[in-house]
Enzyme design. Sequence first.
Site, PDB file in Angstrom:
ATOM      1  N   HIS A 109       6.272 -17.038  -1.065  1.00 10.97           N
ATOM      2  CA  HIS A 109       5.559 -16.532   0.121  1.00 10.97           C
ATOM      3  C   HIS A 109       5.654 -15.007   0.098  1.00 10.97           C
ATOM      4  O   HIS A 109       5.149 -14.384  -0.828  1.00 10.97           O
ATOM      5  CB  HIS A 109       6.188 -17.199   1.348  1.00 10.97           C
ATOM      6  CG  HIS A 109       5.487 -16.983   2.641  1.00 10.97           C
ATOM      7  ND1 HIS A 109       4.215 -16.511   2.745  1.00 10.97           N
ATOM      8  CD2 HIS A 109       5.903 -17.180   3.933  1.00 10.97           C
ATOM      9  CE1 HIS A 109       3.872 -16.429   4.025  1.00 10.97           C
ATOM     10  NE2 HIS A 109       4.886 -16.824   4.765  1.00 10.97           N
TER      11      HIS A 109
ATOM     12  N   HIS B 140      -3.327 -19.407  -4.286  1.00 11.97           N
ATOM     13  CA  HIS B 140      -3.119 -19.467  -2.837  1.00 11.97           C
ATOM     14  C   HIS B 140      -3.467 -20.863  -2.349  1.00 11.97           C
ATOM     15  O   HIS B 140      -4.397 -21.485  -2.879  1.00 11.97           O
ATOM     16  CB  HIS B 140      -4.015 -18.430  -2.133  1.00 11.97           C
ATOM     17  CG  HIS B 140      -3.553 -18.103  -0.772  1.00 11.97           C
ATOM     18  ND1 HIS B 140      -3.873 -18.861   0.320  1.00 11.97           N
ATOM     19  CD2 HIS B 140      -2.746 -17.105  -0.316  1.00 11.97           C
ATOM     20  CE1 HIS B 140      -3.300 -18.339   1.387  1.00 11.97           C
ATOM     21  NE2 HIS B 140      -2.606 -17.283   1.028  1.00 11.97           N
TER      22      HIS B 140
ATOM     23  N   ASP C  80      -0.483 -10.192  -2.647  1.00 11.96           N
ATOM     24  CA  ASP C  80       0.744  -9.629  -3.211  1.00 11.96           C
ATOM     25  C   ASP C  80       0.561  -9.035  -4.597  1.00 11.96           C
ATOM     26  O   ASP C  80       1.462  -8.370  -5.098  1.00 11.96           O
ATOM     27  CB  ASP C  80       1.826 -10.715  -3.289  1.00 11.96           C
ATOM     28  CG  ASP C  80       2.344 -11.048  -1.917  1.00 11.96           C
ATOM     29  OD1 ASP C  80       2.460 -10.122  -1.113  1.00 11.96           O
ATOM     30  OD2 ASP C  80       2.614 -12.233  -1.651  1.00 11.96           O
TER      31      ASP C  80
END
Length: 446
Positions: free
Chosen positions: A268, A307, A363
């Site tokens: 995460h 994702h 990210d």
Amino acid sequence: MSANTITITDNRTGKQYEIPVENGTIKAVDLRQIKTAADDFGLMTYDPAFMNTASCKSRITFIDGDKGILEYRGYPIDQLAEKSTYLEVAYLLLNGELPTEPQLKDWTWNITHHTFINENIKKVMDGFHYNAHPMGMFLSTLGALSTFYPDAKQIFDTDCRQKQIYRLIAKVPTIAAFAFRHGIGMQYAYPDNGLSYEGNFLNMMFKTTELQYQPNPVLERALNVLFILHADHEQNCSTNAMRSIGSAQTDPFSSMAGAAAALYGPLHGGANEMVLRMLKEIGSIDKVPAYIKRVKAGEFRLMGFGHRVYKNYDPRARIIKQIADEVFEVTGKDPLLDLALELERIALEDEYFVKRKLYPNVDFYSGIIYRAMRFPVDMFPVLFAIPRTSGWLAQWVEMLEDADQKIARPRQIYLGQRTREYLTLDERPAENKSAAGAWTFTQSQE
Ligand code: ACO
């Protein structure tokens, strides 16, 4: 028979059931009536990891994962990133509308005037080991803060709740910066209320001997955009933790400590840290194909890729890529960017990634910008947690005000043994004894 229903035939009994369909969903409890006998508990759904279960109705964040769309309260993320500020977006998430000028003034004043933390909290932070991970310090300090604000337990008092919201949004940058400075052994830099939310955070991070720290406006703006992009993302792992803990009517400081713990995980919010470590490990562009080969062989995952919801380019990654250029003009270009771009290029052409719809997520590029701005790698998850505070709080308030919500308590499918007769130590089979012996041995090795 109503059009907005689904008819289920239970082939075990031959019975038919008409179940209402609302917002593209059926209520899982409506399945309970489907039974094979009067004492049957009734049909349940099995959905580990919530792959196809809506846990709430929400009006905060909309994502279309196939089209790569992200909206906060109906406003597209790219418009907010271009035109808004993080504090304005935080207000929007919590209140449903963009603030008017007086509302924004009042909101900003209140956030600005809650940035200090109690001196005793500083002592709690001082107690950490010199090499404590800042995210571990961050989430522990949030939990500790709950003991400083016992009034936060009054979660149904809206004025009191609002005060905790000011406190949390205001104090998270202070806690984050103090965790960083503890790690490098520098005295804490106190908040400067004359600076913007992001400018003050940079001040608390990087101030040394100057009388007043002057943040670089390009970096301040870039941080502002990064904060906007990270503010909310509907029912992700940490938000689900916030709602789940909050559903027990726990105070928001303790609930947020749990949400931050969820964010800490490498799958995460810890992924941005892992991306940087991965890029450093790859080292140079010529090693990219070999690395991808190992990913495809299932040795490890390509961090910053894939994702649960986006099966298209993460819109946040696209915006981050754009602001990277502005940041690099100030800081100089990070060679890891070329490596990341090459990794992305090869991955996006590769059958393995194409077939699985694996694209760069938020990210993948954020860490490279943070690094260029002189944030150490272990601060990356903390940098995620600061803006996500507003999202967690907005989702928590929505949960508290939702009449459909109760304490979160999933069911299970029990497959273990039932109602056995207790065995004394002498009666237990030999293999159980040896397992216990092995455990004792392992313990003694530590
Ligand atoms: N690298 C290589 N293969 C991957 C990756 C990856 N990063 N992500 C998924 N896959 C593969 C899986 O091996 C699986 O393949 P299979 O069908 O052959 O078994 C398939 O894609 C589907 O993957 P799942 O794990 O089922 O997808 P899920 O939705 O459960 O996981 C997750 C989503 C956790 C984000 C995953 O893509 C991942 O681990 N990514 C790397 C970590 C990361 O970047 N996390 C940040 C997410 S964004 C955020 O939280 C802010």
